[in-house]
Design a protein around this motif. Sequence first.
Motif, PDB file in Angstrom:
ATOM      1  N   ALA A 182     -12.525 -23.201  10.234  1.00 22.17           N
ATOM      2  CA  ALA A 182     -13.524 -22.044  10.107  1.00 22.17           C
ATOM      3  C   ALA A 182     -14.096 -21.655   8.888  1.00 22.17           C
ATOM      4  O   ALA A 182     -15.099 -21.050   8.480  1.00 22.17           O
ATOM      5  CB  ALA A 182     -12.902 -20.887  10.775  1.00 22.17           C
ATOM      6  N   GLN A 183     -13.339 -22.235   7.782  1.00 18.52           N
ATOM      7  CA  GLN A 183     -13.646 -21.846   6.303  1.00 18.52           C
ATOM      8  C   GLN A 183     -15.026 -22.534   5.971  1.00 18.52           C
ATOM      9  O   GLN A 183     -15.691 -22.188   4.998  1.00 18.52           O
ATOM     10  CB  GLN A 183     -12.361 -22.133   5.551  1.00 18.52           C
ATOM     11  CG  GLN A 183     -11.233 -21.099   5.554  1.00 18.52           C
ATOM     12  CD  GLN A 183     -10.283 -21.686   4.599  1.00 18.52           C
ATOM     13  OE1 GLN A 183     -10.244 -22.615   4.044  1.00 18.52           O
ATOM     14  NE2 GLN A 183      -9.261 -20.841   4.769  1.00 18.52           N
ATOM     15  N   ARG A 184     -15.299 -23.665   6.648  1.00 12.89           N
ATOM     16  CA  ARG A 184     -16.371 -24.599   6.352  1.00 12.89           C
ATOM     17  C   ARG A 184     -17.757 -23.969   7.101  1.00 12.89           C
ATOM     18  O   ARG A 184     -18.769 -24.712   6.837  1.00 12.89           O
ATOM     19  CB  ARG A 184     -16.286 -25.911   6.577  1.00 12.89           C
ATOM     20  CG  ARG A 184     -15.852 -26.386   7.959  1.00 12.89           C
ATOM     21  CD  ARG A 184     -15.788 -27.933   7.955  1.00 12.89           C
ATOM     22  NE  ARG A 184     -15.157 -28.510   9.326  1.00 12.89           N
ATOM     23  CZ  ARG A 184     -16.009 -28.579  10.296  1.00 12.89           C
ATOM     24  NH1 ARG A 184     -17.437 -28.338  10.007  1.00 12.89           N
ATOM     25  NH2 ARG A 184     -15.803 -28.905  11.476  1.00 12.89           N
ATOM     26  N   ILE A 185     -17.591 -23.124   7.927  1.00 12.80           N
ATOM     27  CA  ILE A 185     -18.883 -22.658   8.643  1.00 12.80           C
ATOM     28  C   ILE A 185     -19.441 -21.595   7.687  1.00 12.80           C
ATOM     29  O   ILE A 185     -18.822 -20.921   7.343  1.00 12.80           O
ATOM     30  CB  ILE A 185     -18.319 -21.974  10.103  1.00 12.80           C
ATOM     31  CG1 ILE A 185     -17.623 -22.729  11.080  1.00 12.80           C
ATOM     32  CG2 ILE A 185     -19.716 -21.371  10.839  1.00 12.80           C
ATOM     33  CD1 ILE A 185     -16.867 -22.112  12.125  1.00 12.80           C
ATOM     34  N   PRO A 186     -20.722 -21.911   7.571  1.00 10.77           N
ATOM     35  CA  PRO A 186     -21.504 -20.918   6.757  1.00 10.77           C
ATOM     36  C   PRO A 186     -21.667 -19.583   7.103  1.00 10.77           C
ATOM     37  O   PRO A 186     -21.685 -19.116   8.065  1.00 10.77           O
ATOM     38  CB  PRO A 186     -22.820 -21.432   6.821  1.00 10.77           C
ATOM     39  CG  PRO A 186     -22.548 -22.809   7.198  1.00 10.77           C
ATOM     40  CD  PRO A 186     -21.566 -22.977   8.047  1.00 10.77           C
ATOM     41  N   ARG A 187     -21.184 -18.433   6.233  1.00 10.04           N
ATOM     42  CA  ARG A 187     -21.003 -17.101   6.375  1.00 10.04           C
ATOM     43  C   ARG A 187     -22.420 -16.784   7.098  1.00 10.04           C
ATOM     44  O   ARG A 187     -22.434 -15.691   7.595  1.00 10.04           O
ATOM     45  CB  ARG A 187     -20.610 -16.492   5.314  1.00 10.04           C
ATOM     46  CG  ARG A 187     -19.268 -16.958   4.451  1.00 10.04           C
ATOM     47  CD  ARG A 187     -18.121 -16.984   5.708  1.00 10.04           C
ATOM     48  NE  ARG A 187     -17.928 -15.603   6.322  1.00 10.04           N
ATOM     49  CZ  ARG A 187     -17.173 -15.297   7.291  1.00 10.04           C
ATOM     50  NH1 ARG A 187     -16.514 -16.506   7.952  1.00 10.04           N
ATOM     51  NH2 ARG A 187     -16.954 -14.423   7.810  1.00 10.04           N
ATOM     52  N   GLU A 188     -23.487 -17.553   6.323  1.00  9.94           N
ATOM     53  CA  GLU A 188     -24.831 -17.089   6.726  1.00  9.94           C
ATOM     54  C   GLU A 188     -25.122 -16.822   8.292  1.00  9.94           C
ATOM     55  O   GLU A 188     -25.731 -15.969   8.915  1.00  9.94           O
ATOM     56  CB  GLU A 188     -25.989 -17.761   6.167  1.00  9.94           C
ATOM     57  CG  GLU A 188     -25.750 -17.510   4.714  1.00  9.94           C
ATOM     58  CD  GLU A 188     -25.049 -18.409   3.868  1.00  9.94           C
ATOM     59  OE1 GLU A 188     -24.307 -19.233   4.684  1.00  9.94           O
ATOM     60  OE2 GLU A 188     -24.833 -18.311   2.705  1.00  9.94           O
ATOM     61  N   LEU A 189     -24.375 -17.785   8.942  1.00  9.32           N
ATOM     62  CA  LEU A 189     -24.500 -17.985  10.582  1.00  9.32           C
ATOM     63  C   LEU A 189     -23.688 -16.815  11.147  1.00  9.32           C
ATOM     64  O   LEU A 189     -24.421 -16.162  12.157  1.00  9.32           O
ATOM     65  CB  LEU A 189     -23.655 -19.126  11.130  1.00  9.32           C
ATOM     66  CG  LEU A 189     -24.385 -20.543  10.754  1.00  9.32           C
ATOM     67  CD1 LEU A 189     -23.518 -22.096  11.201  1.00  9.32           C
ATOM     68  CD2 LEU A 189     -25.847 -20.676  10.863  1.00  9.32           C
ATOM     69  N   TYR A 190     -22.886 -16.280  10.718  1.00 10.89           N
ATOM     70  CA  TYR A 190     -22.145 -15.018  11.278  1.00 10.89           C
ATOM     71  C   TYR A 190     -22.973 -13.910  10.900  1.00 10.89           C
ATOM     72  O   TYR A 190     -23.310 -12.907  11.720  1.00 10.89           O
ATOM     73  CB  TYR A 190     -20.886 -14.688  10.643  1.00 10.89           C
ATOM     74  CG  TYR A 190     -19.834 -15.785  10.909  1.00 10.89           C
ATOM     75  CD1 TYR A 190     -19.041 -15.448  12.311  1.00 10.89           C
ATOM     76  CD2 TYR A 190     -19.445 -16.827  10.201  1.00 10.89           C
ATOM     77  CE1 TYR A 190     -18.385 -16.695  12.606  1.00 10.89           C
ATOM     78  CE2 TYR A 190     -18.271 -17.835  10.667  1.00 10.89           C
ATOM     79  CZ  TYR A 190     -17.709 -17.614  11.887  1.00 10.89           C
ATOM     80  OH  TYR A 190     -16.811 -18.396  12.554  1.00 10.89           O
TER      81      TYR A 190
END
Length: 311
Positions: A200-208
């Motif tokens: 989950a740490q490599r999922i871009p925060r922009e997507l959230y």
Amino acid sequence: MRAAAPDRGGMVRRLAGRYRKRAPGEPRAVGYLYILPALAVFGLFLLWPLGQTAWLSLLHWDGLTRATWAGWDNYRDLLTDPQLRAPFAHAAVLLLFYAVLPVAAGLLLTAALTRFRVRGMTFFRTVLFLPQVLAMVVVGVAWRSILAPDGLLNDALGAVGLDGLTRSWLGDDRFALPAVGVIGTWVETGLCLVLFLAGAQRIPRELYEAARIDGAGAVREFFTVTLPGLRAEVSVALTLTVVAALRNFDLVYITTSGGPGNATSVPAYEVYRRAFETGEVGSASAMGITLTAVIFALTLVVTRLVEGRSR
């Protein structure tokens, strides 16, 4: 008479063609020499014993006297003998506790921890991952004490007035297998959570942020952002937990020894029992080969399904 000038352009083209035909670096044969020691160890300690086991599965042998040819009889017995089919049915039940529940719990906890800020995350991860560090023998002894008739669980139930729920958890044929499964859930959940949190740490925060701007709630955010971003980690977690469920031996051996009766007998324990206690080496070998094939097939299916959905 003047000599003709050499065709330097043609020479360069020929040399370039030869270079393209060969891989850069050292010749391929030298590369095989580098991996030869690892291949030798792999063949000596894995492929050779596997081949020997496959051969023994075609024999009737008690481990001491002269063996006789059995052909496919040992494999036929796996399909027709209820006592031989039961361990595989028990392993299928343990798949729910070892694989499905830990992965589901890990995903739910990851979704909650990625949406809300939690203090003490390092301590939280360490505590949940601790069962992976402990030897399974230690886990089995500790939980056997907890689930004993005079153990901590029954004492806690009695303390809150639920004496009617107390029982011998590992001695009741209705609850022994689920009790072993709950131990497996406790062990594997921490592994799944750590894998998912790392992914989950490599999922871009922009997507959230984009999902929340679009009005996505927690459930929609999980299915549109978190779960697609964790496909690779889910594949790894399912592979590890499925293998752990199917090769489970030490936990069953320590807690129940396959009992009561054969209520918690699993393939790995049945292989041990038949090979070293009842002298049915051929039958044990056939069960071991079948278990290997089942593990390989399930891990291949899990990998293909996850890779197919990620394309």
